[in-house]
Scaffold this motif. Structure first.
Motif, PDB file in Angstrom:
ATOM      1  N   ALA A  17      -2.580  -7.146   7.827  1.00  0.00           N
ATOM      2  CA  ALA A  17      -2.470  -6.111   6.797  1.00  0.00           C
ATOM      3  C   ALA A  17      -3.379  -4.964   7.201  1.00  0.00           C
ATOM      4  CB  ALA A  17      -2.881  -6.654   5.436  1.00  0.00           C
ATOM      5  N   LEU A  18      -2.776  -3.820   7.502  1.00  0.00           N
ATOM      6  CA  LEU A  18      -3.539  -2.654   7.952  1.00  0.00           C
ATOM      7  C   LEU A  18      -3.102  -1.414   7.193  1.00  0.00           C
ATOM      8  CD1 LEU A  18      -3.356  -3.265  11.794  1.00  0.00           C
ATOM      9  CD2 LEU A  18      -5.341  -3.634  10.339  1.00  0.00           C
ATOM     10  N   ILE A  19      -4.079  -0.645   6.714  1.00  0.00           N
ATOM     11  CA  ILE A  19      -3.794   0.594   5.995  1.00  0.00           C
ATOM     12  C   ILE A  19      -4.151   1.775   6.883  1.00  0.00           C
ATOM     13  CG2 ILE A  19      -4.394   2.046   4.021  1.00  0.00           C
ATOM     14  CD1 ILE A  19      -4.897  -0.438   2.404  1.00  0.00           C
ATOM     15  N   ASP A  20      -3.239   2.733   6.956  1.00  0.00           N
ATOM     16  CA  ASP A  20      -3.501   3.999   7.641  1.00  0.00           C
ATOM     17  C   ASP A  20      -4.288   4.873   6.667  1.00  0.00           C
ATOM     18  OD1 ASP A  20      -3.381   6.636   8.595  1.00  0.00           O
ATOM     19  OD2 ASP A  20      -1.481   6.259   9.605  1.00  0.00           O
ATOM     20  N   TYR A  63      -9.188   0.648   0.042  1.00  0.00           N
ATOM     21  CA  TYR A  63      -8.285   0.177   1.089  1.00  0.00           C
ATOM     22  C   TYR A  63      -8.837  -1.095   1.740  1.00  0.00           C
ATOM     23  CZ  TYR A  63      -5.746   4.653   0.906  1.00  0.00           C
ATOM     24  OH  TYR A  63      -5.001   5.736   0.524  1.00  0.00           O
ATOM     25  N   ASN A  64     -10.142  -1.125   1.991  1.00  0.00           N
ATOM     26  CA  ASN A  64     -10.755  -2.313   2.589  1.00  0.00           C
ATOM     27  C   ASN A  64     -10.600  -3.523   1.680  1.00  0.00           C
ATOM     28  OD1 ASN A  64     -11.582  -0.975   4.896  1.00  0.00           O
ATOM     29  ND2 ASN A  64     -13.652  -0.607   4.162  1.00  0.00           N
ATOM     30  N   GLU A  65     -10.757  -3.323   0.373  1.00  0.00           N
ATOM     31  CA  GLU A  65     -10.606  -4.421  -0.579  1.00  0.00           C
ATOM     32  C   GLU A  65      -9.192  -5.004  -0.528  1.00  0.00           C
ATOM     33  OE1 GLU A  65     -11.790  -2.968  -4.418  1.00  0.00           O
ATOM     34  OE2 GLU A  65     -13.877  -2.729  -3.788  1.00  0.00           O
ATOM     35  N   ILE A  66      -8.199  -4.131  -0.414  1.00  0.00           N
ATOM     36  CA  ILE A  66      -6.809  -4.592  -0.327  1.00  0.00           C
ATOM     37  C   ILE A  66      -6.603  -5.390   0.953  1.00  0.00           C
ATOM     38  CG2 ILE A  66      -4.410  -3.851  -0.043  1.00  0.00           C
ATOM     39  CD1 ILE A  66      -5.142  -1.452  -1.905  1.00  0.00           C
ATOM     40  N   GLU A  67      -7.085  -4.867   2.074  1.00  0.00           N
ATOM     41  CA  GLU A  67      -6.927  -5.570   3.353  1.00  0.00           C
ATOM     42  C   GLU A  67      -7.583  -6.950   3.306  1.00  0.00           C
ATOM     43  OE1 GLU A  67      -8.506  -2.817   6.223  1.00  0.00           O
ATOM     44  OE2 GLU A  67      -6.566  -1.853   6.502  1.00  0.00           O
ATOM     45  N   ILE A  68      -8.778  -7.031   2.722  1.00  0.00           N
ATOM     46  CA  ILE A  68      -9.493  -8.306   2.628  1.00  0.00           C
ATOM     47  C   ILE A  68      -8.735  -9.287   1.735  1.00  0.00           C
ATOM     48  CG2 ILE A  68     -11.595  -9.400   1.728  1.00  0.00           C
ATOM     49  CD1 ILE A  68     -13.079  -6.806   2.720  1.00  0.00           C
ATOM     50  N   LEU A  69      -8.266  -8.807   0.584  1.00  0.00           N
ATOM     51  CA  LEU A  69      -7.508  -9.653  -0.331  1.00  0.00           C
ATOM     52  C   LEU A  69      -6.264 -10.216   0.353  1.00  0.00           C
ATOM     53  CD1 LEU A  69      -6.856 -10.698  -3.254  1.00  0.00           C
ATOM     54  CD2 LEU A  69      -5.554  -8.590  -3.523  1.00  0.00           C
ATOM     55  N   ILE A  71      -1.432  -6.355  -4.360  1.00  0.00           N
ATOM     56  CA  ILE A  71      -1.879  -4.965  -4.198  1.00  0.00           C
ATOM     57  C   ILE A  71      -2.120  -4.337  -5.568  1.00  0.00           C
ATOM     58  CG2 ILE A  71      -1.215  -2.668  -3.395  1.00  0.00           C
ATOM     59  CD1 ILE A  71       0.487  -4.184  -1.223  1.00  0.00           C
ATOM     60  N   GLU A  72      -1.188  -4.528  -6.470  1.00  0.00           N
ATOM     61  CA  GLU A  72      -1.307  -3.941  -7.806  1.00  0.00           C
ATOM     62  C   GLU A  72      -2.458  -4.563  -8.603  1.00  0.00           C
ATOM     63  OE1 GLU A  72       2.738  -4.415  -9.141  1.00  0.00           O
ATOM     64  OE2 GLU A  72       3.255  -2.382  -8.498  1.00  0.00           O
ATOM     65  N   SER A  73      -2.806  -5.805  -8.300  1.00  0.00           N
ATOM     66  CA  SER A  73      -3.926  -6.447  -8.995  1.00  0.00           C
ATOM     67  C   SER A  73      -5.251  -5.763  -8.678  1.00  0.00           C
ATOM     68  CB  SER A  73      -4.003  -7.939  -8.642  1.00  0.00           C
ATOM     69  OG  SER A  73      -4.542  -8.125  -7.342  1.00  0.00           O
ATOM     70  N   GLN A  74      -5.274  -5.003  -7.591  1.00  0.00           N
ATOM     71  CA  GLN A  74      -6.464  -4.250  -7.208  1.00  0.00           C
ATOM     72  C   GLN A  74      -6.492  -2.868  -7.855  1.00  0.00           C
ATOM     73  OE1 GLN A  74      -9.125  -5.365  -5.128  1.00  0.00           O
ATOM     74  NE2 GLN A  74      -8.099  -7.235  -5.731  1.00  0.00           N
ATOM     75  N   GLY A  75      -5.489  -2.577  -8.667  1.00  0.00           N
ATOM     76  CA  GLY A  75      -5.436  -1.291  -9.364  1.00  0.00           C
ATOM     77  C   GLY A  75      -4.708  -0.207  -8.598  1.00  0.00           C
ATOM     78  N   SER A  76      -4.103  -0.551  -7.477  1.00  0.00           N
ATOM     79  CA  SER A  76      -3.373   0.439  -6.691  1.00  0.00           C
ATOM     80  C   SER A  76      -1.952   0.592  -7.193  1.00  0.00           C
ATOM     81  CB  SER A  76      -3.336   0.023  -5.213  1.00  0.00           C
ATOM     82  OG  SER A  76      -4.638   0.030  -4.692  1.00  0.00           O
ATOM     83  N   ILE A  77      -1.433   1.787  -7.067  1.00  0.00           N
ATOM     84  CA  ILE A  77      -0.059   2.071  -7.458  1.00  0.00           C
ATOM     85  C   ILE A  77       0.769   2.221  -6.188  1.00  0.00           C
ATOM     86  CG2 ILE A  77       1.469   3.732  -8.582  1.00  0.00           C
ATOM     87  CD1 ILE A  77      -0.934   4.416 -10.413  1.00  0.00           C
ATOM     88  N   LEU A 101       0.387   1.066   3.990  1.00  0.00           N
ATOM     89  CA  LEU A 101      -0.091  -0.277   4.275  1.00  0.00           C
ATOM     90  C   LEU A 101       1.028  -1.056   4.940  1.00  0.00           C
ATOM     91  CD1 LEU A 101      -1.893  -2.841   3.921  1.00  0.00           C
ATOM     92  CD2 LEU A 101      -0.954  -3.009   1.606  1.00  0.00           C
ATOM     93  N   LYS A 102       0.801  -1.491   6.174  1.00  0.00           N
ATOM     94  CA  LYS A 102       1.779  -2.326   6.872  1.00  0.00           C
ATOM     95  C   LYS A 102       1.310  -3.766   6.783  1.00  0.00           C
ATOM     96  CE  LYS A 102       3.274   1.134  10.230  1.00  0.00           C
ATOM     97  NZ  LYS A 102       4.315   1.703   9.547  1.00  0.00           N
ATOM     98  N   VAL A 103       2.208  -4.614   6.261  1.00  0.00           N
ATOM     99  CA  VAL A 103       1.886  -6.018   6.084  1.00  0.00           C
ATOM    100  C   VAL A 103       2.891  -6.857   6.869  1.00  0.00           C
ATOM    101  CG1 VAL A 103       1.557  -7.884   4.424  1.00  0.00           C
ATOM    102  CG2 VAL A 103       1.007  -5.539   3.764  1.00  0.00           C
ATOM    103  N   GLU A 104       2.366  -7.726   7.710  1.00  0.00           N
ATOM    104  CA  GLU A 104       3.207  -8.657   8.467  1.00  0.00           C
ATOM    105  C   GLU A 104       2.956 -10.046   7.883  1.00  0.00           C
ATOM    106  OE1 GLU A 104       3.509 -10.289  13.016  1.00  0.00           O
ATOM    107  OE2 GLU A 104       2.918  -8.204  12.705  1.00  0.00           O
ATOM    108  N   PHE A 105       4.045 -10.709   7.472  1.00  0.00           N
ATOM    109  CA  PHE A 105       3.884 -12.003   6.819  1.00  0.00           C
ATOM    110  C   PHE A 105       5.018 -12.957   7.159  1.00  0.00           C
ATOM    111  CE2 PHE A 105       6.011  -9.136   3.876  1.00  0.00           C
ATOM    112  CZ  PHE A 105       7.080  -9.879   3.393  1.00  0.00           C
TER     113      PHE A 105
END
Length: 71
Positions: free
Chosen positions: A32-35, A16-22, A59-65, A41-45
């Motif tokens: 970008a914050l994950i509960d 989750y931290n890796e996704i937030e950092i990316l 997100i998917e590039s990090q291997g997450s589904i 994951l809530k993303v404001e953009f």
């Protein structure tokens, strides 16, 4: 600004931290914050700079589904 919730589901704090950092490094991402409890994951953009598809691909590039996207 637009806020989208991505239901990632299973993962651990490290992934989750890796996704937030990316996402924090991406142009147009304001927040970008994950509960950790439910994997949401809530993303404001800024829609003028990026879009839901680009965020999803990152997100998917990090291997997450992604189970669900709520716009």
């Amino acid at each position: 600004m637009k806020t989208v919730t991505f239901s990632i589901g299973e993962g651990n704090q490290e992934s989750y931290n890796e996704i937030e950092i990316l996402l924090a490094k991406m142009d147009g991402i304001e927040r970008a914050l994950i509960d950790l409890n439910d994997g949401d994951l809530k993303v404001e953009f800024n829609e003028e700079i990026t879009d839901t598809t680009q965020v999803k691909q990152a997100i998917e590039s990090q291997g997450s589904i992604i189970k669900e996207i709520k716009e």
